[in-house]
Design an enzyme around this catalytic site. Structure first.
Site, PDB file in Angstrom:
ATOM      1  CD  GLU A 190      -2.866  -0.876   2.483  1.00 49.72           C
ATOM      2  OE1 GLU A 190      -4.073  -1.091   2.332  1.00 49.72           O
ATOM      3  OE2 GLU A 190      -2.359  -0.539   3.576  1.00 49.72           O
ATOM      4  CB  CYS A 191       0.855   4.355  -0.091  1.00 53.54           C
ATOM      5  SG  CYS A 191       1.199   6.079  -0.494  1.00 53.54           S
ATOM      6  N   GLY A 192       3.522   3.391   0.130  1.00 55.66           N
ATOM      7  CA  GLY A 192       4.958   3.156   0.249  1.00 55.66           C
ATOM      8  C   GLY A 192       5.328   1.742  -0.136  1.00 55.66           C
TER       9      GLY A 192
END
Length: 437
Positions: free
Chosen positions: A318-320
């Protein structure tokens, strides 16, 4: 079923009014008075909760109607511990269409303590509080504004003027004195994490001393009990590896709770070069991989993770986590670093944020976190963009939000998935993930 500890919500008149400082000072004062504090945060935030935990000593719970739904929000609150729950609001009390602070307070039936900037006002603080109380009736929300905490207020005549101007049915809960040490430095994606930049103990103690802690404790009320408890899962032999270090630090307590309820959980640090644990699947939460890109490149962990993913190990980022799963990550300084190369994308950091919103996604085909046609809700807040290959496969269409290219989110390759969207355990996405392992 228990509804969790009694509590109240700290709502602000606007963003930047000092809700986080007020929350920390109140938590400190309550702890000093012998209460065990359960902190919580309205809205999808990872950074303010880190400050809460540093002061209260227990993880802060995320309360967001968009992410969790009404009963999911109540369930999440009910899992809190301690004697009193202090909920920090998001933005101004009534701001936000997906899940405002007022909506959270109404759903839980908790009173609101209004944080008002009193730096240049006395009687106007009372007028502001009255306006916020009456506005709830105007928009048809069942929200009780119980009183005020005066932020950046001096003592003496200043404090007395605020106190005396308040009507009898609005409590004065004390003040936070002006103090330059009570400032949390900015960082992109929000503020510094609590363990990196804690507020000075002396300044926080000084702020705690000017609060009416007995009145605050008495204001806490019981929250609404959820209609249905969380369904218990049968015992499973699944093992999930969760990345956990300074680069991968954005995860909700409820996510780890859900994993631990349904699987064996082991953590590892890609920054430290830990080998990928023997497991059935890997979860890479968000965080700050761009600040540790050189270390991630040289540690060898991402290279190993890329090899394992190519052999069929499911990886959810997720994201990072999405950034770390890409081929390369270019920092805002222009330095490029090799990542895990699981996904056909190259990620670049920017000086301004690229997306900030509550998100709704619809699965194109069955994927790690959703069945075909299923919708899941989450949020996005990122400063990077992903340049994807022309033949890249997306798992989701964006119903709301920007995702990766404005129309899609969720790059998928092998049995792995990377999204810009963060989801909460109450979305059901992590249950689906575990079922796929």
């Amino acid at each position: 079923m228990s509804g969790g500890p009694p509590g109240f919500v700290l709502g602000g008149t606007s963003s930047g009014v000092g809700k986080t400082v007020a929350t920390l000072a109140i938590a400190k004062a309550l702890e000093d008075a012998g209460y065990a504090v359960q902190p919580a945060k309205a809205g999808p935030d990872f950074i303010d909760p880190s400050h809460h935990e540093a002061v209260a000593g227990r993880p802060s719970r995320t309360l967001d109607l968009w992410l969790e739904g009404e009963d999911g929000l109540r369930r999440n609150y009910s899992r809190g511990e301690g004697d009193i729950c202090v909920v920090e609001g998001v933005m101004g009390l009534y701001d936000g269409d997906g899940s405002s602070t007022a909506m959270v307070a109404e759903t839980l039936e908790l009173p609101v303590v209004l944080v008002v900037d009193a730096k240049a006002g006395m009687e106007s603080v009372a007028a502001t509080a009255l306006g916020f109380r009456e506005y709830a009736d105007e928009i048809g929300r069942d929200v009780e504004v119980a009183g005020v905490v005066a932020q950046r207020a001096h003592g003496g005549r200043h404090e007395a003027g605020i106190h005396d101007a308040l009507p009898k049915d609005l409590e004065y809960f004390g003040r936070i004195p002006p103090n330059s040490d009570l400032e949390i430095p900015d960082r992109h994606l929000g503020l510094h994490m609590g363990e990196e930049a804690p507020l000075p103990e002396e300044a926080l103690s000084e702020a705690a001393e000017t609060l009416e802690i007995d009145r605050l404790a008495a204001a806490a009320s019981e929250a609404t009990v959820p209609d249905a408890p969380l369904e218990e899962s049968a015992d499973v032999a699944t093992r999930v590896a969760v990345a956990s270090d300074a680069a991968f630090c954005f995860r909700y307590p409820a996510t780890l709770e859900r994993f631990r309820d349904r699987a064996d959980v082991v953590t590892f640090s890609p920054v430290a070069g830990d080998p990928v644990p023997d497991c059935d699947g890997v979860y890479l939460p968000g965080g700050y991989p761009e600040l540790h890109a050189a270390g991630l490149e040289s540690s060898g962990t991402l290279e190993e993770l890329g090899r394992l993913a190519s052999e069929g190990l499911p990886v959810l980022g997720e994201c990072g986590g999405l950034m770390a799963m890409s081929r390369s990550l270019t920092t805002a300084d222009g330095d490029s670093h090799e990542m895990a190369a699981i996904l056909p994308a190259d990620v670049t950091m920017h000086d301004r944020y690229r997306a900030l919103d509550h998100v709704e996604l619809e699965a194109i085909d069955g994927t790690l976190t959703a069945d075909a046609g299923e919708r899941i809700r989450g949020h996005e807040f990122h400063y990077s963009s992903a340049d994807v290959d022309a033949d890249a496969r997306f798992a989701f269409e964006t119903v709301r939000g920007d995702g990766i290219d404005g129309d899609h989110d969720g790059l998928t390759e092998y049995d792995s998935l990377g999204t810009y969207t963060h989801v909460h355990a109450e979305s059901g996405a992590f249950d689906r993930f575990l079922e796929q392992l």
